[in-house]
Design a protein around this motif. Structure first.
Motif, PDB file in Angstrom:
ATOM      1  N   PRO A   1       5.731  -6.293   5.524  1.00 41.85           N
ATOM      2  CA  PRO A   1       4.436  -7.059   5.825  1.00 41.85           C
ATOM      3  C   PRO A   1       4.012  -7.356   7.173  1.00 41.85           C
ATOM      4  O   PRO A   1       2.824  -7.227   7.320  1.00 41.85           O
ATOM      5  CB  PRO A   1       4.449  -8.179   4.589  1.00 41.85           C
ATOM      6  CG  PRO A   1       5.806  -7.964   3.858  1.00 41.85           C
ATOM      7  CD  PRO A   1       6.750  -6.800   4.590  1.00 41.85           C
ATOM      8  N   MET A   2       5.089  -7.943   7.785  1.00 41.08           N
ATOM      9  CA  MET A   2       4.649  -8.231   9.153  1.00 41.08           C
ATOM     10  C   MET A   2       4.273  -7.093   9.956  1.00 41.08           C
ATOM     11  O   MET A   2       3.560  -7.062  10.781  1.00 41.08           O
ATOM     12  CB  MET A   2       5.841  -8.899   9.777  1.00 41.08           C
ATOM     13  CG  MET A   2       5.806  -9.374  11.008  1.00 41.08           C
ATOM     14  SD  MET A   2       4.356 -10.773  11.309  1.00 41.08           S
ATOM     15  CE  MET A   2       4.720 -11.489  12.729  1.00 41.08           C
ATOM     16  N   LEU A   3       5.148  -5.971   9.857  1.00 45.44           N
ATOM     17  CA  LEU A   3       4.728  -4.561  10.470  1.00 45.44           C
ATOM     18  C   LEU A   3       3.102  -4.464  10.195  1.00 45.44           C
ATOM     19  O   LEU A   3       2.445  -4.067  11.097  1.00 45.44           O
ATOM     20  CB  LEU A   3       5.633  -3.746  10.268  1.00 45.44           C
ATOM     21  CG  LEU A   3       6.747  -3.719  10.838  1.00 45.44           C
ATOM     22  CD1 LEU A   3       7.734  -2.380  10.399  1.00 45.44           C
ATOM     23  CD2 LEU A   3       6.885  -3.561  12.263  1.00 45.44           C
ATOM     24  N   TRP A   4       2.804  -4.358   8.795  1.00 43.73           N
ATOM     25  CA  TRP A   4       1.535  -3.963   8.819  1.00 43.73           C
ATOM     26  C   TRP A   4       0.352  -5.113   9.323  1.00 43.73           C
ATOM     27  O   TRP A   4      -0.587  -4.619   9.750  1.00 43.73           O
ATOM     28  CB  TRP A   4       1.348  -3.855   7.127  1.00 43.73           C
ATOM     29  CG  TRP A   4       1.779  -2.822   6.539  1.00 43.73           C
ATOM     30  CD1 TRP A   4       2.747  -2.900   5.583  1.00 43.73           C
ATOM     31  CD2 TRP A   4       1.257  -1.328   6.583  1.00 43.73           C
ATOM     32  NE1 TRP A   4       3.238  -1.398   5.348  1.00 43.73           N
ATOM     33  CE2 TRP A   4       2.114  -0.436   5.701  1.00 43.73           C
ATOM     34  CE3 TRP A   4       0.232  -0.757   7.613  1.00 43.73           C
ATOM     35  CZ2 TRP A   4       1.818   0.721   5.733  1.00 43.73           C
ATOM     36  CZ3 TRP A   4       0.336   0.472   7.402  1.00 43.73           C
ATOM     37  CH2 TRP A   4       0.964   1.460   6.507  1.00 43.73           C
TER      38      TRP A   4
ATOM     39  N   PHE B   1      -6.927  -0.442   4.325  1.00 45.54           N
ATOM     40  CA  PHE B   1      -5.690   0.023   3.935  1.00 45.54           C
ATOM     41  C   PHE B   1      -4.701  -0.690   4.967  1.00 45.54           C
ATOM     42  O   PHE B   1      -3.543  -1.006   4.217  1.00 45.54           O
ATOM     43  CB  PHE B   1      -5.518   1.742   4.434  1.00 45.54           C
ATOM     44  CG  PHE B   1      -6.556   2.803   3.573  1.00 45.54           C
ATOM     45  CD1 PHE B   1      -6.020   2.698   2.616  1.00 45.54           C
ATOM     46  CD2 PHE B   1      -7.724   2.927   4.119  1.00 45.54           C
ATOM     47  CE1 PHE B   1      -6.755   3.569   1.574  1.00 45.54           C
ATOM     48  CE2 PHE B   1      -8.488   3.719   3.258  1.00 45.54           C
ATOM     49  CZ  PHE B   1      -8.061   3.983   1.892  1.00 45.54           C
ATOM     50  N   ILE B   2      -4.811  -0.781   6.277  1.00 42.02           N
ATOM     51  CA  ILE B   2      -3.480  -1.492   6.958  1.00 42.02           C
ATOM     52  C   ILE B   2      -3.547  -3.089   6.366  1.00 42.02           C
ATOM     53  O   ILE B   2      -2.255  -3.460   6.058  1.00 42.02           O
ATOM     54  CB  ILE B   2      -3.604  -1.275   8.438  1.00 42.02           C
ATOM     55  CG1 ILE B   2      -3.681   0.140   8.782  1.00 42.02           C
ATOM     56  CG2 ILE B   2      -2.473  -2.205   9.137  1.00 42.02           C
ATOM     57  CD1 ILE B   2      -3.844   0.234  10.310  1.00 42.02           C
ATOM     58  N   GLY B   3      -4.555  -3.480   6.364  1.00 45.08           N
ATOM     59  CA  GLY B   3      -4.785  -4.841   5.789  1.00 45.08           C
ATOM     60  C   GLY B   3      -4.089  -4.954   4.398  1.00 45.08           C
ATOM     61  O   GLY B   3      -3.488  -5.829   3.919  1.00 45.08           O
ATOM     62  N   THR B   4      -4.666  -4.036   3.551  1.00 47.13           N
ATOM     63  CA  THR B   4      -4.443  -4.191   2.180  1.00 47.13           C
ATOM     64  C   THR B   4      -2.848  -3.664   2.191  1.00 47.13           C
ATOM     65  O   THR B   4      -2.321  -4.505   1.085  1.00 47.13           O
ATOM     66  CB  THR B   4      -4.960  -3.048   1.365  1.00 47.13           C
ATOM     67  OG1 THR B   4      -6.487  -3.267   1.568  1.00 47.13           O
ATOM     68  CG2 THR B   4      -4.602  -2.962  -0.100  1.00 47.13           C
ATOM     69  N   PHE B   5      -2.246  -2.812   2.712  1.00 48.24           N
ATOM     70  CA  PHE B   5      -0.884  -2.661   2.675  1.00 48.24           C
ATOM     71  C   PHE B   5       0.025  -4.011   3.110  1.00 48.24           C
ATOM     72  O   PHE B   5       0.952  -4.292   2.402  1.00 48.24           O
ATOM     73  CB  PHE B   5      -0.427  -1.559   3.630  1.00 48.24           C
ATOM     74  CG  PHE B   5      -0.649  -0.099   3.297  1.00 48.24           C
ATOM     75  CD1 PHE B   5      -0.591   0.067   1.771  1.00 48.24           C
ATOM     76  CD2 PHE B   5      -1.408   0.782   3.908  1.00 48.24           C
ATOM     77  CE1 PHE B   5      -1.001   1.489   1.306  1.00 48.24           C
ATOM     78  CE2 PHE B   5      -1.632   2.194   3.355  1.00 48.24           C
ATOM     79  CZ  PHE B   5      -1.491   2.156   2.116  1.00 48.24           C
ATOM     80  N   ALA B   6      -0.577  -4.512   4.013  1.00 53.99           N
ATOM     81  CA  ALA B   6      -0.002  -5.746   4.533  1.00 53.99           C
ATOM     82  C   ALA B   6      -0.002  -6.902   3.565  1.00 53.99           C
ATOM     83  O   ALA B   6       1.127  -7.245   3.113  1.00 53.99           O
ATOM     84  CB  ALA B   6      -0.753  -6.410   5.737  1.00 53.99           C
TER      85      ALA B   6
ATOM     86  N   GLU C   1      12.398  -1.701   1.407  1.00 53.38           N
ATOM     87  CA  GLU C   1      12.076  -1.874   2.705  1.00 53.38           C
ATOM     88  C   GLU C   1      11.851  -0.597   3.558  1.00 53.38           C
ATOM     89  O   GLU C   1      11.098  -0.427   4.510  1.00 53.38           O
ATOM     90  CB  GLU C   1      13.028  -3.105   3.533  1.00 53.38           C
ATOM     91  CG  GLU C   1      12.510  -4.447   3.151  1.00 53.38           C
ATOM     92  CD  GLU C   1      11.225  -5.015   3.909  1.00 53.38           C
ATOM     93  OE1 GLU C   1      11.473  -4.845   5.311  1.00 53.38           O
ATOM     94  OE2 GLU C   1      10.518  -5.376   3.453  1.00 53.38           O
ATOM     95  N   THR C   2      13.205  -0.105   3.332  1.00 55.24           N
ATOM     96  CA  THR C   2      13.126   1.189   4.335  1.00 55.24           C
ATOM     97  C   THR C   2      12.168   2.236   3.968  1.00 55.24           C
ATOM     98  O   THR C   2      11.657   2.771   4.986  1.00 55.24           O
ATOM     99  CB  THR C   2      14.476   2.106   3.785  1.00 55.24           C
ATOM    100  OG1 THR C   2      15.705   1.103   3.647  1.00 55.24           O
ATOM    101  CG2 THR C   2      14.840   3.100   4.608  1.00 55.24           C
ATOM    102  N   LEU C   3      11.757   2.614   2.664  1.00 48.99           N
ATOM    103  CA  LEU C   3      10.689   3.317   2.454  1.00 48.99           C
ATOM    104  C   LEU C   3       9.406   2.750   2.901  1.00 48.99           C
ATOM    105  O   LEU C   3       8.549   3.355   3.474  1.00 48.99           O
ATOM    106  CB  LEU C   3      10.558   3.393   0.858  1.00 48.99           C
ATOM    107  CG  LEU C   3      11.466   4.540   0.426  1.00 48.99           C
ATOM    108  CD1 LEU C   3      11.271   4.324  -1.177  1.00 48.99           C
ATOM    109  CD2 LEU C   3      11.277   5.683   0.798  1.00 48.99           C
ATOM    110  N   GLY C   4       9.343   1.235   2.811  1.00 53.36           N
ATOM    111  CA  GLY C   4       8.223   0.798   3.393  1.00 53.36           C
ATOM    112  C   GLY C   4       7.860   1.048   5.027  1.00 53.36           C
ATOM    113  O   GLY C   4       6.829   1.163   5.282  1.00 53.36           O
TER     114      GLY C   4
END
Lengths: 194, 76, 568, 234
Positions: free
Chosen positions: C364-367, C413-418, C434-437
């Motif tokens: 989530p932080m990466l996103w 998209f990026i915000g939603t994925f976050a 997490e890895t797949l994420g």
């Protein structure tokens, strides 16, 4: 925020406006903007016509005088409903007659408006006959589409009131909506009729 | 913001403008409705916000002299 | 906690911990969490559909005239319908329902400590109207004549007169779907604002409300205050299409510019309507994983309100060359450039929050960081468009396309994925992989930048939007530009492929993921005080709120977080 | 940079390009600074075992300035941007230089009709030259154009001129341009106008005075031109 440790247990605060009234208030803001959109459209298209050509000369004139009377009726109905709201705080019985009269006047307004429409259509003013006709029916129709459900809601609330079941919040929300219907009409009258 | 009227005056009556091609009244109507549409929501919401602020002040003074009681605050 | 057993907003129906049936959960839910999930799933399906349309027309642009796998040959009418509906669907059926309706429904009652929305029935009605609108828009692509192809802005007379657009049913259904969708969000928005104002937990004063709740409410208010004129325009356009009135037809005394006037009055605030919830989610996630208090809570709030206020004054910059008084262009240039100030400041504050933090790079932080990273590009490229002189060249070019995809893609998209990866444990009670994420994150970010950065070059080269086949224009058909288009399309294919990693992760984790604890991220806000996933009625004990939502790493405390509902 | 992708043919193309470059430089500087700061903070403050984050509320004066100062400088940059943008806008769209020639441009689904004034240099006379999808202009001459549309919205866009203007049915729009470099260029429609929008292009021929005089001579008063013209003028 370490000072917060000294604060006593927080307590639930009463909302400033009940849910129903607050929701209606925001709905009214959205609806005001709807009418603002219609009025803007009307003003812009009216300005496209040379002076004296709006409303188009061959189109029938609107019944300004009759509508002035009905406008007064609608305003009176708003005042009556406000009065009913005041009396409702004392007792449901006291609010009965002003509320009934308010709904009656509102219904009369819509009825006269309907008769006017039938006459105007007979005289040749229709949605497609000119831009003026289009705007007239769309704007006044949009108002009627608000007034009629509001009258139905008020009628149902009156029934509940007679049975003593009417919740003050619901009544306040319906009143607020009716004020909107009443107050937006003079603006429309001024724009479209005058 | 004081610049705005100056900029409006500064220009010659717009020539490359389709709206003005339709006549001055039309251009004026667009400007009027632009102001009307932009200002109306702010007036309405500002009115609601003011109402809540006013209510909050009154309730806080009535019930809680310290003014620390949580109250619903005006939405923007 | 004497009030713990009492519903804070006095709901009469007691619905604690009773097991809901399938119908109660998914068909006719009153529970805000399930309505939120319905919105989420519908939005995801529509995103796949919108993505497929993007795939189809990007293939056409890269290799014009060839048969597209899964689509076949694309005609100009189909191309127009595809770009039109891609835009409409992505904004109104993906960004809006997911960001505002799904997260708003799911988060607002949980975050303010309520058991449900204040009007659960209206909430359900809102979703049902929305679902109907989604069905209508998808169906509009398959009616005789094909889907509406007049661009998502639907400028009349093209959209109003069937003889011009040749899609009589498609355009009416498109308009109907958009109008229905607005009604759905109008109902939803009233619910959000009323809930956030009236159902807050005891002690939650306005400066203790989590930022995302604020943002969704401001966005809802913006939406409600701006949608009216477009609804008026939609009614008039619908009459123009169906019964032949002439509101927008100059031949019948109407005015075609009027539609643009009404459309963009809504159209620009709409950008902020979807932007604000996304920035709100970033404001939740960044402090949580930086273990830092949000830098300048009130300033962030005021920048959001300032953005909202200014957004009512910028809309005509979409019409610089399309028919407003040129004198107005000067005014709108100023307001447009002004609106960059609150947005830039908001981004500065988020970046400043990182200072002195202890940053954990979870998915989530990466996103959330990816949102800031990508949105900065979208933000700065808006300025040449807002500057009237430069807009003469950039208007309706691929520069615009690249710019708004650099805003909308991060938002939608990026915000939603976050948000999804962050609240997934709360939504479904299990952790995502997490890895797949992270694979999904890096794949999406890199291919997204490869897809849209070249479009700035195309825009500088003078390439216009919405053109079926650029080889018809000698200047645009040159191999150099065509190579860029092929590169963009390849990047899109990679981007789409990586979304299946997410879908796999999303679906499999729902059943096989590691069970989530109540508060897996050690976050402060109230939703983490409920079980994962929360039962009907949300809280076992209704919380009282003692402090703001971002009290991380408070000195002299052993743990680095301090939930809002923990008494001192 | 833009002239490498697309030559500057009109008198104001260079002006618009330098505005774009100026905006890019100002905005790009801030962009790189912000992003550099962002990436630096990410590297500098990643989680390290045993290290707790600092507690900063955002009310501290010495930290607040890191947001306030950039904020003020941005306002300053905005003033420069607006001044540049308005100046260019004024020169291109608000200010009309004296016309040496006037042409009429009519958009319809999905073709352009260009009515040239012909040998006498006056529009709406018998010797007008109407061409479909071909615009012939002379380099170094200031043109006014009257933009019209017969059906839906179109947009007269000439990338090499850096010029764009919507055509609106029922309205006549005035604008100007002054071509400066001879050559053959594209004209496009930049506003969605229906199924054929993607093919609605035309050719722009910017000619030297000799070439242009020859072209006028070749086309004036021919049967073809007269026939086209009567059709165009309804």
């Amino acid at each position: 925020m370490s000072t917060l440790r000294l604060v006593r247990e927080p307590k639930k605060s009463e909302p400033i406006l009940p849910n129903a009234v607050l929701g209606t208030l925001f709905f009214i803001i959205a609806e005001s903007m709807l009418f603002a959109g219609f009025i803007s459209g009307y003003i812009v298209v009216e300005a496209n016509y040379p002076p004296g050509m709006w409303p188009p000369p061959e189109q029938p004139r609107l019944p300004i005088e009759v509508t002035a009377v009905t406008t007064t009726m609608l305003l009176a109905s708003g005042v009556l409903l406000w009065w009913a709201g005041r009396r409702f705080r004392e007792s449901a019985d006291a609010a009965k007659s002003p509320m009934g009269l308010a709904v009656l006047l509102g219904a009369l307004f819509v009825g006269v408006q309907g008769v006017e429409w039938v006459q105007l259509i007979g005289e040749g003013l229709t949605l497609t006959s000119s831009s003026f006709g289009g705007f007239f029916y769309v704007i006044v129709g949009a108002h009627a589409m608000h007034a009629m459900p509001a009258i139905v809601i008020l009628l149902r609330q009156r029934q509940r009131m007679l049975r003593g079941e009417l919740k003050p919040d619901a009544f306040a929300a319906a009143r607020l909506f009716w004020y909107f219907v009443v107050l937006v009409w003079p603006v429309l009258y001024w724009t479209v009729y005058l | 913001m004081a610049l705005l009227p100056v900029l409006m005056m500064l220009s010659t009556p717009a020539l490359a403008c389709p709206v003005c091609g339709g006549g001055g009244a039309n251009a004026q109507a667009y400007i009027d409705t632009m102001i009307f549409l932009s200002a109306l929501p702010l007036l309405l919401l500002g009115g609601v916000a003011f109402f809540f602020w006013w209510k909050t002040m009154r309730v806080t003074v009535d019930e809680e002299p310290s003014g620390r009681l949580p109250q619903a605050r005006p939405q923007p | 906690m004497s009030e713990a057993a009492v519903h804070p907003d006095g709901h009469e129906h007691d619905h604690h911990d009773h097991e809901m049936t399938f119908v109660e959960k998914w068909i006719f839910p009153l529970d805000h969490k399930y309505i939120g999930k319905q919105y989420l799933f519908t939005g995801m399906v529509m995103a796949l559909f919108g993505g497929f349309l993007a795939y189809a027309f990007r293939m056409q642009l890269a290799w014009p005239g060839t048969d597209i796998p899964l689509f076949g040959h694309m005609s100009p009418a189909e191309y127009n319908a595809a770009v039109t509906n891609h835009g409409t669907i992505m904004i109104f059926w993906v960004a809006m329902p997911v960001l505002i309706a799904a997260f708003g429904n799911f988060l607002i009652p949980l975050m303010v400590g309520a058991d449900d929305m204040v009007f659960p029935r209206l909430n359900r009605l809102s979703y049902q109207v929305f679902l109907l609108s989604a069905i209508v828009i998808v169906a509009s692509l398959f009616v005789p004549g094909g889907g509406f192809g007049g661009a998502w802005t639907a400028y009349p007379p093209l959209s109003a007169v069937a003889a011009y657009n040749l899609t009589p049913q498609g355009s009416t259904m498109w308009l109907l779907a958009v109008a229905l969708e607005f009604i759905a969000f109008l109902i939803g928005g009233i619910n959000f604002i009323t809930t956030a104002m009236n159902s807050r937990a005891p002690g939650m004063t306005w400066e203790k409300v989590p930022m995302v709740v604020w943002m969704i409410c401001i966005a809802s208010i913006l939406f409600m205050a701006s949608v009216g004129p477009l609804m008026a325009g939609a009614v008039m356009l619908l009459f123009d299409q169906t019964i032949g009135t002439g509101f927008f037809d100059p031949a019948r005394g109407g005015d075609p510019i009027l539609w643009q006037h009404l459309f963009w009055f809504f159209g620009h605030p709409e950008v902020y309507v979807v932007l604000l919830p996304a920035t709100g989610m970033v404001a939740e996630i960044v402090p949580t994983f930086a273990r830092k208090k949000l830098f300048g809570y009130k300033t962030v709030l005021f920048t959001a309100i300032g953005t909202g206020v200014l957004s009512f004054f910028v809309w005509a910059h979409h019409q610089f060359i399309a028919g407003i008084d040129p004198r107005m262009a000067n005014v709108f240039t100023i307001t447009t450039v002004l609106i960059s100030i609150p947005i830039a400041e908001m981004m500065f504050l988020y970046i400043a929050t990182l200072y002195g933090g202890s940053i954990r790079f979870t998915t989530p932080m990466l996103w959330a960081l990816g949102f800031i990273f990508a949105f900065l590009i979208g933000g700065v490229t808006g300025i040449p468009l807002g500057a009237s002189g430069a807009d003469i060249y950039f208007h309706d070019s691929y520069f615009v396309i690249a710019h708004f995809h650099f805003t909308f893609f991060p938002i939608a998209f990026i915000g939603t994925f976050a948000g999804l990866t962050y609240w997934y444990p709360k939504m479904f009670g299990r952790m995502m992989n997490e890895t797949l994420g992270k694979i999904h994150f890096w794949g999406t970010m890199i291919s997204f930048h490869c897809l849209f950065i070249p479009m700035f070059v195309l825009g500088l080269a003078g390439q216009h939007r919405r053109i079926y086949d650029f080889t018809n224009f000698p200047e645009l058909g040159v191999p150099f530009l065509q190579d860029i288009r092929v590169f963009c399309t390849s990047a899109l294919l990679v981007l789409l492929a990586f979304q299946f990693v997410f879908l796999y992760n999303f679906i499999v984790s729902m059943f096989r993921g590691e069970k989530a604890s109540e508060n897996p991220w050690n976050a402060n806000t109230l939703e983490w005080a409920t079980p994962s996933p929360p039962g009907h009625g949300n809280f076992k004990e209704f919380p009282n709120v003692y402090r703001g939502p971002y009290e991380y790493s408070v000195p002299d405390r052993e743990s680095d977080f301090w939930p809002q509902h923990h008494p001192a | 940079m833009i002239e490498m992708l697309r030559p500057q043919v009109s008198s104001f193309a260079g002006e618009i390009d330098s505005l774009i470059v100026m905006v890019t430089l100002i905005v790009g500087f801030w962009y790189l600074l912000t992003k550099g700061m962002f990436l630096y903070l990410l590297m500098a403050f990643r989680a390290k075992p045993g290290q707790k984050a600092q507690y900063i509320t955002g009310k501290e004066k010495h930290l607040k300035k890191w947001v306030t100062i950039p904020h003020l400088v941005i306002i300053l940059c905005d003033v420069v941007l607006v001044a540049g943008a308005v100046r260019v806008w004024y020169n291109v769209k608000q200010f009309m230089p004296e016309a040496e020639q006037t042409i009429r441009i009519v958009g319809q689904q999905w073709a352009w009709t260009f009515v040239h004034p012909g040998p006498d240099g006056e529009l709406d006379t018998d010797d007008d030259i109407a061409m479909i999808d071909e615009l012939h202009v002379q380099a170094g001459v200031t043109y006014h154009f009257m933009l019209e549309s017969k059906d839906v919205l179109h947009d007269f866009s000439v990338p090499v001129f850096r010029l764009k203007q919507d055509a609106i049915p029922g309205r006549r729009i005035l604008g100007w341009f002054k071509p400066e470099v001879a050559g053959e260029f594209d004209i496009q429609c930049a506003e969605m106008c229906g199924i054929g929008h993607g093919i609605m292009g035309a050719k722009l021929y910017v000619e030297t005075p000799e070439q242009h005089a020859m072209w006028v001579n070749d086309n004036s008063l021919t049967e073809v031109a007269a026939a086209t013209q009567t059709e165009v003028q309804r």
